[in-house]
Design an enzyme around this catalytic site. Sequence first.
Site, PDB file in Angstrom:
ATOM      1  N   ASP A  61      -8.217 -33.180  16.617  1.00 30.38           N
ATOM      2  CA  ASP A  61      -9.314 -31.989  16.275  1.00 30.38           C
ATOM      3  C   ASP A  61      -8.699 -30.767  15.642  1.00 30.38           C
ATOM      4  O   ASP A  61      -7.701 -30.263  15.805  1.00 30.38           O
ATOM      5  CB  ASP A  61     -10.111 -31.919  17.547  1.00 30.38           C
ATOM      6  CG  ASP A  61      -9.667 -30.962  18.588  1.00 30.38           C
ATOM      7  OD1 ASP A  61      -8.328 -31.251  19.004  1.00 30.38           O
ATOM      8  OD2 ASP A  61      -9.993 -30.346  19.237  1.00 30.38           O
ATOM      9  N   GLU A  94      -9.069 -30.298  21.831  1.00 35.81           N
ATOM     10  CA  GLU A  94      -8.218 -28.968  22.471  1.00 35.81           C
ATOM     11  C   GLU A  94      -8.787 -27.768  21.780  1.00 35.81           C
ATOM     12  O   GLU A  94      -8.448 -26.583  22.477  1.00 35.81           O
ATOM     13  CB  GLU A  94      -6.579 -29.123  21.748  1.00 35.81           C
ATOM     14  CG  GLU A  94      -5.612 -28.358  22.379  1.00 35.81           C
ATOM     15  CD  GLU A  94      -5.827 -26.976  21.482  1.00 35.81           C
ATOM     16  OE1 GLU A  94      -4.968 -25.762  22.175  1.00 35.81           O
ATOM     17  OE2 GLU A  94      -6.148 -26.754  20.561  1.00 35.81           O
TER      18      GLU A  94
END
Length: 378
Positions: A71, A136
């Site tokens: 991500d 994250e």
Amino acid sequence: MTQLSPTVSLACDLIRRRSVTPDDAGCQDILISRLEALDFQVTQLPFGDVHNFWAVRGDSGPLFCFAGHTDVVPSGDEGSWSTPPFEPVIENGVLYGRGAADMKGSLAAMITATEDFVGAHPKHTGRIAYLITSDEEGVAINGTVKVVEWLAQHGTIPDWCLVGEPSSTQRCGDVVKNGRRGSLGGTLTIKGIQGHVAYPHLADNPIHRAAPALAALCNETWDQGNDFFPATSFQISNIHGGTGATNVIPGDLHVLFNFRFSTEVTAEELRNRTEKLLAAHHLDYDLRWHLSGEPFLTERGSLVNAVAASIAEVTGIETTLSTAGGTSDGRFIAPLGTQVVELGPVNESIHKVNENTDCRELEQLSQMYRRVLERLFV
């Protein structure tokens, strides 16, 4: 047109995926395909709307884990970018695109390093693993922390973990993170009595009451740090009070603050000392705490030495060990007893417009990762 290296080509493929947290956008499918071709056993571990996977090659011996995230943070106003953020562009040897440095470039380097290593050492000793998440950059509640819980339940504890966070400052490999400070946040509401500014005796101004206490918190020495960590830092990040009118004493004051703390003090000690200080100023308050992560440290040993030697071999530079910067998913892995370090590209452009990384340094990063594997398993 110049042919792209395998590492840069894979980084470009990942950047094209608009994987704004927590959306993986198919990035992990690309990684899984490459790993399965190397005989990795892959377990997909979705939690909520987050994609995660654990992949391992080998069935015995010491366990080394690459950890990372697919991500990325939002691009912001795409019109502010020189090139479209999710269309990788290479100019003068520099790769531009969201995630180029944080951390799709690192993921690409991990994969090509593993491919090269396995190609040269198909019967290597030990086990190589990947722990990959798409949570994250977001709230980080359904990503690495959940995978670590799953690993603990299955009795799978990595001996070593290399996180691909962008650790470097001026050139790739000049800084390695061998630990991180803890992060403890507080949401403080100081209560007063709202009233007219012309009649202060009928009100109780929470801003006036809070000012000495906040000054004391700012001036407090929480610890002296140590050889690996700077002294603990207290920072106020937001203050809000009042209705917006100039003639109204507010009824409440809201304060957000954060500790970045060393191994010299615990989160519990920080909470107790803060609350004792607030009580000493006779405040009527509510305080909610949020612990984002405990501090961790990996001292010199097999992993740090392997990483430092690999950097020196590839670049000729002596790396600097550091615990500075924000938190990373290493905070979830280290409590397992795992040696954790972070090594990745230069971090100057991360989360910024026109995020970028040097293509030549991505290739060097792949070589560093491969040499780490060789030092641990050959």
